[in-house]
Design an enzyme around this catalytic site. Structure first.
Site, PDB file in Angstrom:
ATOM      1  N   CYS A   1      42.953 146.787 -18.266  1.00 38.75           N
ATOM      2  CA  CYS A   1      43.431 147.310 -16.993  1.00 38.75           C
ATOM      3  C   CYS A   1      44.145 148.639 -17.138  1.00 38.75           C
ATOM      4  O   CYS A   1      44.359 149.339 -16.167  1.00 38.75           O
ATOM      5  CB  CYS A   1      44.351 146.301 -16.318  1.00 38.75           C
ATOM      6  SG  CYS A   1      43.484 144.787 -15.920  1.00 38.75           S
TER       7      CYS A   1
ATOM      8  N   ASN B   1      45.294 136.813 -20.273  1.00 42.53           N
ATOM      9  CA  ASN B   1      43.954 137.374 -20.176  1.00 42.53           C
ATOM     10  C   ASN B   1      43.523 138.177 -21.397  1.00 42.53           C
ATOM     11  O   ASN B   1      42.348 138.356 -21.628  1.00 42.53           O
ATOM     12  CB  ASN B   1      43.835 138.232 -18.908  1.00 42.53           C
ATOM     13  CG  ASN B   1      44.994 139.182 -18.736  1.00 42.53           C
ATOM     14  OD1 ASN B   1      46.163 138.789 -18.788  1.00 42.53           O
ATOM     15  ND2 ASN B   1      44.687 140.448 -18.526  1.00 42.53           N
TER      16      ASN B   1
ATOM     17  N   GLN C   1      43.000 132.928 -15.361  1.00 45.86           N
ATOM     18  CA  GLN C   1      42.195 132.729 -16.580  1.00 45.86           C
ATOM     19  C   GLN C   1      42.127 131.263 -16.992  1.00 45.86           C
ATOM     20  O   GLN C   1      41.464 130.925 -17.979  1.00 45.86           O
ATOM     21  CB  GLN C   1      42.777 133.554 -17.740  1.00 45.86           C
ATOM     22  CG  GLN C   1      42.676 135.055 -17.552  1.00 45.86           C
ATOM     23  CD  GLN C   1      41.280 135.603 -17.805  1.00 45.86           C
ATOM     24  OE1 GLN C   1      40.432 134.984 -18.424  1.00 45.86           O
ATOM     25  NE2 GLN C   1      41.037 136.815 -17.317  1.00 45.86           N
TER      26      GLN C   1
ATOM     27  N   HIS D   1      36.114 135.920  -9.186  1.00 41.38           N
ATOM     28  CA  HIS D   1      35.143 136.625 -10.032  1.00 41.38           C
ATOM     29  C   HIS D   1      35.309 136.387 -11.527  1.00 41.38           C
ATOM     30  O   HIS D   1      34.584 136.966 -12.326  1.00 41.38           O
ATOM     31  CB  HIS D   1      35.142 138.119  -9.710  1.00 41.38           C
ATOM     32  CG  HIS D   1      36.330 138.879 -10.214  1.00 41.38           C
ATOM     33  ND1 HIS D   1      36.257 139.678 -11.332  1.00 41.38           N
ATOM     34  CD2 HIS D   1      37.597 138.951  -9.782  1.00 41.38           C
ATOM     35  CE1 HIS D   1      37.444 140.234 -11.537  1.00 41.38           C
ATOM     36  NE2 HIS D   1      38.270 139.808 -10.609  1.00 41.38           N
TER      37      HIS D   1
ATOM     38  N   GLY E   1      42.949 137.599  -7.165  1.00 41.81           N
ATOM     39  CA  GLY E   1      44.122 137.247  -7.962  1.00 41.81           C
ATOM     40  C   GLY E   1      45.266 138.228  -7.765  1.00 41.81           C
ATOM     41  O   GLY E   1      46.438 137.839  -7.721  1.00 41.81           O
TER      42      GLY E   1
ATOM     43  N   THR F   1      40.459 139.278   8.776  1.00 44.16           N
ATOM     44  CA  THR F   1      39.291 138.463   9.107  1.00 44.16           C
ATOM     45  C   THR F   1      38.812 137.688   7.883  1.00 44.16           C
ATOM     46  O   THR F   1      38.667 138.263   6.804  1.00 44.16           O
ATOM     47  CB  THR F   1      38.161 139.360   9.657  1.00 44.16           C
ATOM     48  OG1 THR F   1      38.671 140.030  10.801  1.00 44.16           O
ATOM     49  CG2 THR F   1      36.929 138.554  10.038  1.00 44.16           C
TER      50      THR F   1
HETATM   51  C1  LIG Z   1      41.691 139.214 -13.402  1.00 44.12           C
HETATM   52  C2  LIG Z   1      43.094 138.728 -13.387  1.00 44.12           C
HETATM   53  C3  LIG Z   1      43.923 138.920 -12.274  1.00 44.12           C
HETATM   54  C4  LIG Z   1      43.487 139.727 -11.070  1.00 44.12           C
HETATM   55  O1  LIG Z   1      42.563 139.047 -10.282  1.00 44.12           O
HETATM   56  P1  LIG Z   1      41.627 139.925  -9.295  1.00 44.12           P
HETATM   57  O2  LIG Z   1      40.882 138.888  -8.525  1.00 44.12           O
HETATM   58  O3  LIG Z   1      40.761 140.749 -10.183  1.00 44.12           O
HETATM   59  O4  LIG Z   1      42.521 140.747  -8.459  1.00 44.12           O
HETATM   60  C5  LIG Z   1      45.195 138.411 -12.313  1.00 44.12           C
HETATM   61  N1  LIG Z   1      45.638 137.737 -13.380  1.00 44.12           N
HETATM   62  C6  LIG Z   1      44.882 137.518 -14.457  1.00 44.12           C
HETATM   63  C7  LIG Z   1      45.433 136.750 -15.603  1.00 44.12           C
HETATM   64  C8  LIG Z   1      43.589 138.017 -14.513  1.00 44.12           C
HETATM   65  O5  LIG Z   1      42.846 137.820 -15.584  1.00 44.12           O
END
Ligand SMILES: *Cc1c(COP(=O)(O)O)cnc(C)c1O
Length: 396
Positions: free
Chosen positions: A327, A153, A181, A203, A73, A239
């Site tokens: 974070c 989030n 989210q 994830h 993300g 890659t």
């Molecule tokens: C977790 C999250 C991200 C970041 O995604 P990653 O795959 O952990 O880099 C971005 N935006 C929101 C709203 C998130 O919850």
């Protein structure tokens, strides 16, 4: 008895069995480089293509070729913000986003400010909803990009994405949404929602960490941000991460397939949790929108309590939660989301995010509320500002 209860699914999830099974062959059978021209490469490409089709289908993209795989993300957000702003600079140097975005959007915008872009950070109301009035007042012909997250989030508030996208389009701006989210929690349909560009991640939906995607509608102008090979149709070098992409494709298919049943279960868990909290703990405030929300995320402020101390006590009891600002943990700053929603610094610093997922049971909730009640009482006992704390001082 050593209980371990995970209540932080908004931070990350485990990888589901079905997803792991789907990935297994990519480690020792179909392990070729997807850019290779020989059969090993072609077999890998076939799996990646299937994953791309699955992602496209889950978000109702017109074509699979509108889906670009990324490392997650964060990369998708950085790419969307920087890649679109730079590619469309001729239209104007104005970008609009919201004050409650994920750090990967906010920091990308700050970097663009250093390049001479002008960024408007839209305020939100007490429920975390972006102000449409402020959007209308700030948008103009020089606005090239509007980026507003689908679901926050920290508090789970769901934005009025379609309305915001429509306003962006009135001014010829591209609309991007961070939907990390939202996947698995809401039906995400890029056509219905009028979304041009969308970030998603693996994830948070039971796929591995380090994989995600950016949906870029055909015709949207975007520059790559990574220099290198010609992967992902020349727009995202590196890659191809075949196993994770394959897992991600499976995970998004499952998330879409099981969306209704999962949300129904999470809603019942959420309501049970909130009713038990209300029964047992006084002086709490539930943050977020009363109904424009996802079911899995519950954000609660506990008056006269330091969230970090509460998190530690819960952790000692085997319960994993997050403070409002996962974070930025380690910093003493209160959550930018809660501040934007108008919470006092004191209340923001007494805030915990509980997020439920596939493995959460009612028994887990019983245990969480039992330990939460004990821990909050213990901390308030020590707090000079709470009634009990004050009384204790006077008794001395
Ligand atoms: C977790 C999250 C991200 C970041 O995604 P990653 O795959 O952990 O880099 C971005 N935006 C929101 C709203 C998130 O919850």
């Amino acid at each position: 008895m050593n209980k371990k209860i995970y209540c932080d699914y908004a931070a990350t999830t485990f990888v589901s069995g079905e997803v792991m099974q789907e990935m297994m062959p990519c480690f020792n059978t179909v392990w070729g480089n997807a850019s290779s021209l020989h059969s090993f490469g072609r077999e890998a490409v076939a799996l990646v293509d299937r994953a791309r089709d699955r992602v496209a289908k889950a978000i109702n993209a017109d074509k699979s070729s509108e889906v670009y795989f990324t490392s997650g993300g964060t990369e998708a957000n950085n790419w969307a913000i920087k890649g679109i702003a730079r590619a469309n600079r001729a239209k104007g140097n104005h970008i609009i986003t919201s004050a409650i975005e994920h750090e990967s959007v906010l920091e990308a915008c700050r970097q663009l400010e250093a390049e001479g872009f002008v960024v408007t950070y839209l305020p939100v109301d007490e429920h975390g909803l972006v102000s449409i009035t402020d959007l209308i007042h700030s948008i103009n012909e020089k606005t090239s990009l509007v980026s507003v997250m689908s679901v926050n989030n920290e508090v789970g508030t769901v934005q009025n994405i379609k309305t915001i996208a429509n306003i962006a389009h009135e001014y010829g701006a591209i609309f991007h949404t961070d939907a990390v989210q939202a996947i698995g929690a809401l039906k995400m349909n890029v056509k219905d929602m009028d979304v041009d560009v969308m970030s998603i991640s693996g994830h948070k939906i039971y796929a591995p960490k380090g994989v995600g995607a950016l949906y870029v509608k055909n015709g949207v102008k975007i520059e790559p941000i990574l220099a290198g090979g010609n992967q992902e149709r020349g727009l995202r070098a590196g890659t191809t991460n075949v196993p994770s992409i394959v897992g991600f494709g499976k995970a998004i298919e499952i998330a879409t397939r099981d969306l209704v049943i999962n949300q129904k279960k999470l809603k019942s868990i959420r309501n049970y949790f909130l009713s038990k909290v209300a029964e047992n703990i006084s002086d709490v405030q539930v943050n977020g929108h009363p109904y424009q929300k996802v079911q899995g995320t519950v954000n609660i402020s506990f008056k006269f309590v330091e969230a970090e101390a509460l998190l530690t006590l819960l952790d000692m009891a085997g319960i994993a939660v997050s403070t409002g600002s996962a974070c930025t943990s380690g910093s003493t700053l209160p959550s930018h989301v809660l501040k934007a929603m108008g919470l006092s610094t004191e209340l923001a610093k007494g805030t915990i995010r509980f997020s439920f997922g596939k493995s959460t049971t009612k028994e887990d909730v019983d245990y969480i509320v039992e330990k939460l009640t004990e821990s909050v009482a213990k901390l308030r006992e020590l707090s000079p500002k709470s009634k009990r704390g004050r009384k204790r001082k006077e008794d001395k």
